[in-house]
Write a protein that holds these residues in place. Structure first.
Motif, PDB file in Angstrom:
ATOM      1  N   ILE A   1      -5.964   3.252  -3.252  1.00 41.97           N
ATOM      2  CA  ILE A   1      -5.825   1.711  -3.219  1.00 41.97           C
ATOM      3  C   ILE A   1      -4.187   0.623  -3.345  1.00 41.97           C
ATOM      4  O   ILE A   1      -3.229   1.416  -3.781  1.00 41.97           O
ATOM      5  N   SER A   2      -4.581   0.266  -2.434  1.00 39.39           N
ATOM      6  CA  SER A   2      -2.871  -0.271  -1.494  1.00 39.39           C
ATOM      7  C   SER A   2      -2.798  -2.033  -1.970  1.00 39.39           C
ATOM      8  O   SER A   2      -3.201  -2.265  -3.382  1.00 39.39           O
ATOM      9  N   THR A   3      -2.265  -2.555  -1.511  1.00 39.87           N
ATOM     10  CA  THR A   3      -1.828  -4.332  -1.738  1.00 39.87           C
ATOM     11  C   THR A   3      -1.142  -4.664  -0.175  1.00 39.87           C
ATOM     12  O   THR A   3      -0.616  -3.849   0.458  1.00 39.87           O
ATOM     13  N   MET A   4      -1.689  -6.057   0.248  1.00 40.75           N
ATOM     14  CA  MET A   4      -1.077  -6.281   0.676  1.00 40.75           C
ATOM     15  C   MET A   4       0.543  -6.702   0.630  1.00 40.75           C
ATOM     16  O   MET A   4       1.009  -7.811   1.379  1.00 40.75           O
ATOM     17  N   GLY A   5       0.789  -7.065  -0.801  1.00 39.42           N
ATOM     18  CA  GLY A   5       2.346  -7.365  -1.364  1.00 39.42           C
ATOM     19  C   GLY A   5       3.000  -6.110  -0.481  1.00 39.42           C
ATOM     20  O   GLY A   5       4.328  -5.726  -0.114  1.00 39.42           O
ATOM     21  N   ALA A   6       2.392  -5.289   0.221  1.00 42.81           N
ATOM     22  CA  ALA A   6       3.480  -4.136   1.072  1.00 42.81           C
ATOM     23  C   ALA A   6       3.372  -4.296   2.273  1.00 42.81           C
ATOM     24  O   ALA A   6       4.337  -3.888   3.093  1.00 42.81           O
ATOM     25  N   SER A   7       2.684  -5.576   2.762  1.00 37.59           N
ATOM     26  CA  SER A   7       3.095  -5.497   4.176  1.00 37.59           C
ATOM     27  C   SER A   7       4.516  -5.509   5.271  1.00 37.59           C
ATOM     28  O   SER A   7       4.927  -6.938   4.446  1.00 37.59           O
ATOM     29  N   LEU A   8       4.582  -5.182   6.063  1.00 32.63           N
ATOM     30  CA  LEU A   8       5.633  -5.404   7.186  1.00 32.63           C
ATOM     31  C   LEU A   8       5.566  -6.311   8.325  1.00 32.63           C
ATOM     32  O   LEU A   8       6.496  -7.196   7.714  1.00 32.63           O
ATOM     33  N   SER A   9       4.625  -6.199   8.526  1.00 35.90           N
ATOM     34  CA  SER A   9       4.245  -6.987   9.220  1.00 35.90           C
ATOM     35  C   SER A   9       2.937  -8.309   9.438  1.00 35.90           C
ATOM     36  O   SER A   9       3.974  -9.086   9.527  1.00 35.90           O
TER      37      SER A   9
END
Length: 253
Positions: free
Chosen positions: A140-148
């Motif tokens: 379970i991750s998060t879009m808050g971790a997206s770089l692009s």
């Protein structure tokens, strides 16, 4: 649908608790290994396990290597020889300030719980996953971790530790591809949890527009978990390495 064994971390409340319910309800023959850091704070989960004997509770602090080392003895006591699906849900999300104001301990704590712990847990569970043919690993991750697709929201140590976890997902997927593992991160949505409530308080003080945007996207833990469960069940080998949201849409790393 044949019975499967699920190992889910962080299940005393929120998304984790709802994931336990969702996978238990899919098939009452499923074995749900629900982990909690503090058994004294898992009353609802304990009541659920009494009503549903297929739910087994073990103690695990994913931020503590010694605790991770005790997984084997607890699984042995339950007679668990193999695991079909590992879902890493347990996480720390307590860093929503400026990088200039974030202390080193905050970074260490978030990376220990959100990045290093999940990696060590996969190392420990690998032999159990290998014993089955399903071989699904879900973070379970998060879009808050997206770089692009970076959003100008201060997720600081939380987002950065999850970005590091996403990198680990890709490496696990590459290393385990020849053994037909499926490894994916999933963004659960903006979910009504204690973590979300804490972050909204922070955004209210520094960015009302951000808070309003997040409130407009808010969903319940039940909606998130039910959707994630359906997605996990549908995952195929060709999906490994993709970054999904809870609706099953591809997201950008």
């Amino acid at each position: 649908m044949s019975a499967q064994a699920y190992f889910i971390t962080g299940t005393n409340r929120g998304i984790g608790l709802e994931l336990v319910k969702a996978f238990s309800n899919l098939n009452k023959s499923n074995i749900i290994i629900a982990t909690v850091r503090d058994l004294s704070r898992a009353e609802e989960l304990k009541e659920l396990s009494v009503a549903n004997p297929n739910i087994k509770i073990i103690q695990l602090d994913v931020g503590d290597e010694e605790s991770i080392g005790k997984i084997d003895e607890q699984l042995e006591a339950l007679g668990i020889k193999g695991i079909d699906v590992y879902i890493n849900n347990g996480a720390l999300g307590d860093s929503f300030d400026s990088l200039f104001k974030t202390e080193s301990k905050t970074f260490y704590d978030h990376f220990r719980v959100n990045t290093i712990g999940p990696i060590l847990t996969v190392q420990k569970l690998y032999k159990y996953l290998l014993a089955k043919q399903t071989r699904k690993i879900v973070f379970i991750s998060t879009m808050g971790a997206s770089l692009s697709n970076f959003q100008a929201i201060n997720t600081t140590a939380y987002g950065e530790s999850k970005a590091a976890l996403n990198h680990a997902v890709l490496q696990f997927g590459s290393e385990l591809k020849h053994e037909n593992f499926i490894v994916v991160p999933i963004h659960p949505g903006v979910v009504e949890t204690d973590m979300a409530e804490h972050s909204l308080k922070s955004f209210k003080e520094r960015g009302p527009a951000v808070m309003d945007m997040l409130l407009g996207q808010m969903i319940t833990s039940e909606v998130s978990a039910t959707s994630i469960a359906k997605l996990v069940e549908s995952l195929k080998p060709e999906d490994s390495g993709k970054f999904y949201n809870y609706k099953g849409d591809d997201e950008a790393y």
